[in-house]
Design a protein around this motif. Sequence first.
Motif, PDB file in Angstrom:
ATOM      1  N   PHE A 124     -35.788  21.066  -2.021  1.00 20.46           N
ATOM      2  CA  PHE A 124     -34.887  20.123  -1.351  1.00 20.46           C
ATOM      3  C   PHE A 124     -34.526  20.663   0.025  1.00 20.46           C
ATOM      4  O   PHE A 124     -34.549  19.982   1.024  1.00 20.46           O
ATOM      5  CB  PHE A 124     -33.575  19.990  -2.131  1.00 20.46           C
ATOM      6  N   SER A 125     -34.128  21.930   0.027  1.00 21.15           N
ATOM      7  CA  SER A 125     -33.606  22.522   1.257  1.00 21.15           C
ATOM      8  C   SER A 125     -34.095  23.957   1.349  1.00 21.15           C
ATOM      9  O   SER A 125     -34.641  24.503   0.403  1.00 21.15           O
ATOM     10  CB  SER A 125     -32.091  22.513   1.222  1.00 21.15           C
ATOM     11  N   ARG A 126     -33.868  24.541   2.499  1.00 20.50           N
ATOM     12  CA  ARG A 126     -34.228  25.938   2.669  1.00 20.50           C
ATOM     13  C   ARG A 126     -32.980  26.809   2.584  1.00 20.50           C
ATOM     14  O   ARG A 126     -32.861  27.827   3.265  1.00 20.50           O
ATOM     15  CB  ARG A 126     -34.934  26.129   4.016  1.00 20.50           C
ATOM     16  N   LYS A 127     -32.039  26.371   1.792  1.00 20.47           N
ATOM     17  CA  LYS A 127     -30.780  27.088   1.630  1.00 20.47           C
ATOM     18  C   LYS A 127     -31.042  28.547   1.234  1.00 20.47           C
ATOM     19  O   LYS A 127     -31.892  28.809   0.395  1.00 20.47           O
ATOM     20  CB  LYS A 127     -29.945  26.399   0.546  1.00 20.47           C
ATOM     21  N   GLY A 128     -30.308  29.451   1.846  1.00 18.98           N
ATOM     22  CA  GLY A 128     -30.452  30.853   1.466  1.00 18.98           C
ATOM     23  C   GLY A 128     -31.526  31.564   2.265  1.00 18.98           C
ATOM     24  O   GLY A 128     -31.770  32.738   2.075  1.00 18.98           O
ATOM     25  N   GLU A 129     -32.170  30.838   3.161  1.00 19.46           N
ATOM     26  CA  GLU A 129     -33.209  31.446   3.997  1.00 19.46           C
ATOM     27  C   GLU A 129     -32.605  31.746   5.364  1.00 19.46           C
ATOM     28  O   GLU A 129     -31.747  31.007   5.831  1.00 19.46           O
ATOM     29  CB  GLU A 129     -34.359  30.445   4.131  1.00 19.46           C
ATOM     30  N   ILE A 132     -33.366  31.419  11.383  1.00 17.72           N
ATOM     31  CA  ILE A 132     -34.447  31.549  12.368  1.00 17.72           C
ATOM     32  C   ILE A 132     -35.786  31.251  11.703  1.00 17.72           C
ATOM     33  O   ILE A 132     -36.668  30.621  12.279  1.00 17.72           O
ATOM     34  CB  ILE A 132     -34.417  32.957  13.027  1.00 17.72           C
ATOM     35  N   ARG A 133     -35.907  31.658  10.435  1.00 19.65           N
ATOM     36  CA  ARG A 133     -37.142  31.429   9.696  1.00 19.65           C
ATOM     37  C   ARG A 133     -37.332  29.925   9.445  1.00 19.65           C
ATOM     38  O   ARG A 133     -38.416  29.389   9.637  1.00 19.65           O
ATOM     39  CB  ARG A 133     -37.063  32.185   8.370  1.00 19.65           C
ATOM     40  N   PHE A 136     -38.434  28.152  12.743  1.00 23.78           N
ATOM     41  CA  PHE A 136     -39.853  28.285  13.096  1.00 23.78           C
ATOM     42  C   PHE A 136     -40.752  27.604  12.069  1.00 23.78           C
ATOM     43  O   PHE A 136     -41.805  27.067  12.417  1.00 23.78           O
ATOM     44  CB  PHE A 136     -40.227  29.760  13.261  1.00 23.78           C
ATOM     45  N   ALA A 137     -40.318  27.593  10.818  1.00 22.70           N
ATOM     46  CA  ALA A 137     -41.098  26.889   9.789  1.00 22.70           C
ATOM     47  C   ALA A 137     -41.154  25.407  10.138  1.00 22.70           C
ATOM     48  O   ALA A 137     -42.205  24.767  10.039  1.00 22.70           O
ATOM     49  CB  ALA A 137     -40.464  27.092   8.416  1.00 22.70           C
ATOM     50  N   GLY A 138     -40.006  24.862  10.596  1.00 21.45           N
ATOM     51  CA  GLY A 138     -39.961  23.449  10.985  1.00 21.45           C
ATOM     52  C   GLY A 138     -40.936  23.159  12.107  1.00 21.45           C
ATOM     53  O   GLY A 138     -41.687  22.178  12.067  1.00 21.45           O
ATOM     54  N   ILE A 139     -40.936  24.029  13.124  1.00 17.43           N
ATOM     55  CA  ILE A 139     -41.862  23.858  14.249  1.00 17.43           C
ATOM     56  C   ILE A 139     -43.302  23.908  13.754  1.00 17.43           C
ATOM     57  O   ILE A 139     -44.140  23.090  14.114  1.00 17.43           O
ATOM     58  CB  ILE A 139     -41.634  24.958  15.307  1.00 17.43           C
ATOM     59  N   PHE A 140     -43.589  24.874  12.878  1.00 18.78           N
ATOM     60  CA  PHE A 140     -44.956  25.026  12.384  1.00 18.78           C
ATOM     61  C   PHE A 140     -45.437  23.756  11.699  1.00 18.78           C
ATOM     62  O   PHE A 140     -46.520  23.252  11.987  1.00 18.78           O
ATOM     63  CB  PHE A 140     -45.063  26.209  11.417  1.00 18.78           C
ATOM     64  N   TYR A 141     -44.631  23.199  10.800  1.00 21.90           N
ATOM     65  CA  TYR A 141     -45.086  22.025  10.049  1.00 21.90           C
ATOM     66  C   TYR A 141     -45.288  20.827  10.957  1.00 21.90           C
ATOM     67  O   TYR A 141     -46.221  20.054  10.790  1.00 21.90           O
ATOM     68  CB  TYR A 141     -44.111  21.698   8.910  1.00 21.90           C
ATOM     69  N   ARG A 142     -44.382  20.682  11.972  1.00 21.31           N
ATOM     70  CA  ARG A 142     -44.543  19.562  12.872  1.00 21.31           C
ATOM     71  C   ARG A 142     -45.837  19.714  13.682  1.00 21.31           C
ATOM     72  O   ARG A 142     -46.619  18.783  13.840  1.00 21.31           O
ATOM     73  CB  ARG A 142     -43.330  19.451  13.809  1.00 21.31           C
ATOM     74  N   SER A 206     -38.797  40.195  -0.706  1.00 21.43           N
ATOM     75  CA  SER A 206     -39.867  39.314  -0.251  1.00 21.43           C
ATOM     76  C   SER A 206     -40.958  40.137   0.423  1.00 21.43           C
ATOM     77  O   SER A 206     -40.680  41.104   1.119  1.00 21.43           O
ATOM     78  CB  SER A 206     -39.316  38.284   0.730  1.00 21.43           C
ATOM     79  N   LYS A 207     -42.211  39.723   0.201  1.00 20.09           N
ATOM     80  CA  LYS A 207     -43.333  40.481   0.752  1.00 20.09           C
ATOM     81  C   LYS A 207     -43.747  39.971   2.131  1.00 20.09           C
ATOM     82  O   LYS A 207     -44.704  40.450   2.709  1.00 20.09           O
ATOM     83  CB  LYS A 207     -44.533  40.415  -0.192  1.00 20.09           C
ATOM     84  N   TRP A 208     -43.021  38.979   2.622  1.00 17.95           N
ATOM     85  CA  TRP A 208     -43.410  38.381   3.888  1.00 17.95           C
ATOM     86  C   TRP A 208     -42.451  38.797   4.985  1.00 17.95           C
ATOM     87  O   TRP A 208     -41.278  38.510   4.924  1.00 17.95           O
ATOM     88  CB  TRP A 208     -43.412  36.862   3.783  1.00 17.95           C
ATOM     89  N   SER A 209     -42.979  39.422   6.016  1.00 17.24           N
ATOM     90  CA  SER A 209     -42.165  39.691   7.186  1.00 17.24           C
ATOM     91  C   SER A 209     -42.355  38.509   8.134  1.00 17.24           C
ATOM     92  O   SER A 209     -43.229  37.675   7.951  1.00 17.24           O
ATOM     93  CB  SER A 209     -42.642  40.976   7.859  1.00 17.24           C
ATOM     94  N   PHE A 210     -41.495  38.461   9.154  1.00 15.80           N
ATOM     95  CA  PHE A 210     -41.593  37.362  10.098  1.00 15.80           C
ATOM     96  C   PHE A 210     -42.959  37.348  10.776  1.00 15.80           C
ATOM     97  O   PHE A 210     -43.594  36.318  10.933  1.00 15.80           O
ATOM     98  CB  PHE A 210     -40.485  37.484  11.145  1.00 15.80           C
ATOM     99  N   TRP A 211     -43.424  38.527  11.135  1.00 15.20           N
ATOM    100  CA  TRP A 211     -44.708  38.662  11.833  1.00 15.20           C
ATOM    101  C   TRP A 211     -45.864  38.190  10.961  1.00 15.20           C
ATOM    102  O   TRP A 211     -46.765  37.483  11.393  1.00 15.20           O
ATOM    103  CB  TRP A 211     -44.876  40.125  12.256  1.00 15.20           C
TER     104      TRP A 211
END
Length: 317
Positions: A124-129, A132-133, A136-142, A206-211
């Motif tokens: 539903f939402s990206r609550k708890g994220e 900034i992540r 950028f996720a929003g920009i990526f999907y668009r 989490s195993k994912w860094s921003f980079w």
Amino acid sequence: MLLTAIVPCYNEEETVADFYTEFIKNREFFDSRSLDYEILFIDDGSTDRTVEEVKKLHEKDSKVRMISFSRNFGKEAAMYAGFQNARGDYVVTMDADLQDPPSLLPEMFQGIDEGYDSVATRRFSRKGEPPIRSFFAGIFYRLANALSKTEIVDGARDYRLMTRQVVDAILSMTEYNRFTKGIYGWVGFKTKWIAFENVERTKGTSKWSFWKLFLYAIEGIIAFSTAPLAIASFLGVLFCFLAFVLIVVIIVRTLVFGDPTSGWPSLVCIIALISGVQLFCLGIVGQYLSKAYLEVKRRPLYLVKEELDTGAGGEKA
Ligand code: UDP
Ligand code: MG
């Protein structure tokens, strides 16, 4: 009928046992539709005690299988290995950290009963994220959806239940640079979407860094769109046009006002701008070239070091 749960694990020693406990809570549901299950853990080169933890589970329950990689090959490779080795008539991919709640499975099977080929989940939402992540996720999907004909759904998780037919379709895509979210969109089939509230990881990190995410995003766009390659041609035409206008302006000005030597700062700016654009375009071409280079090398997507198997689910393909 057999259900295979594919669970990629990278340093998940704290979560695999909890995952098993949660998953097994569905047992009554499985029995009610006489569904057998197997849990296929893909150890993605963990450096902690993940392998030992999975072996413990395997001793308790022979329906737990494991494939262990020789090093960390990434989640995409882990999922591919899972698809290749799954024996199920249905396959579900889920994270080990319980962010994909196994309690959702009965609802997902409802979708299959309704005639869908695959049932996917999104948040539903990206609550708890971190904000900034999300930004950028929003920009990526668009951007990804603007550039590519393949639909890439925002907020989609890799938690997905599929029929054997869909799995075989995914396996037929043998590309080296795998971007699963795009692959699901590309293969098509009737997909039902279920939304659920974002669950935070229970243990571990989490195993994912921003980079890592940033590079993954670029990979995703390149794998499913060639539109960036056209940017160079577009800018080339634009600059030619500008240059032509400038030439006319300068000739006219020289004829009317004579030829005073001035304007070298503007020249420097123009040269800097255009060489910047050129390097940018060269970079884009380079990205595609590097992907093509990796693709033609045909290296294996992963290497197996160890396998835990009982043959409980029938013949291995
Ligand atoms: N994972 C993996 N290989 C990797 C990174 C992650 O197999 O190189 C697995 C990880 O163990 C987990 C799932 O992929 O089961 C999702 O990773 P994580 O929870 O770190 O990502 P997030 O939920 O933060 O996006
Ligand atoms: Mg997670």
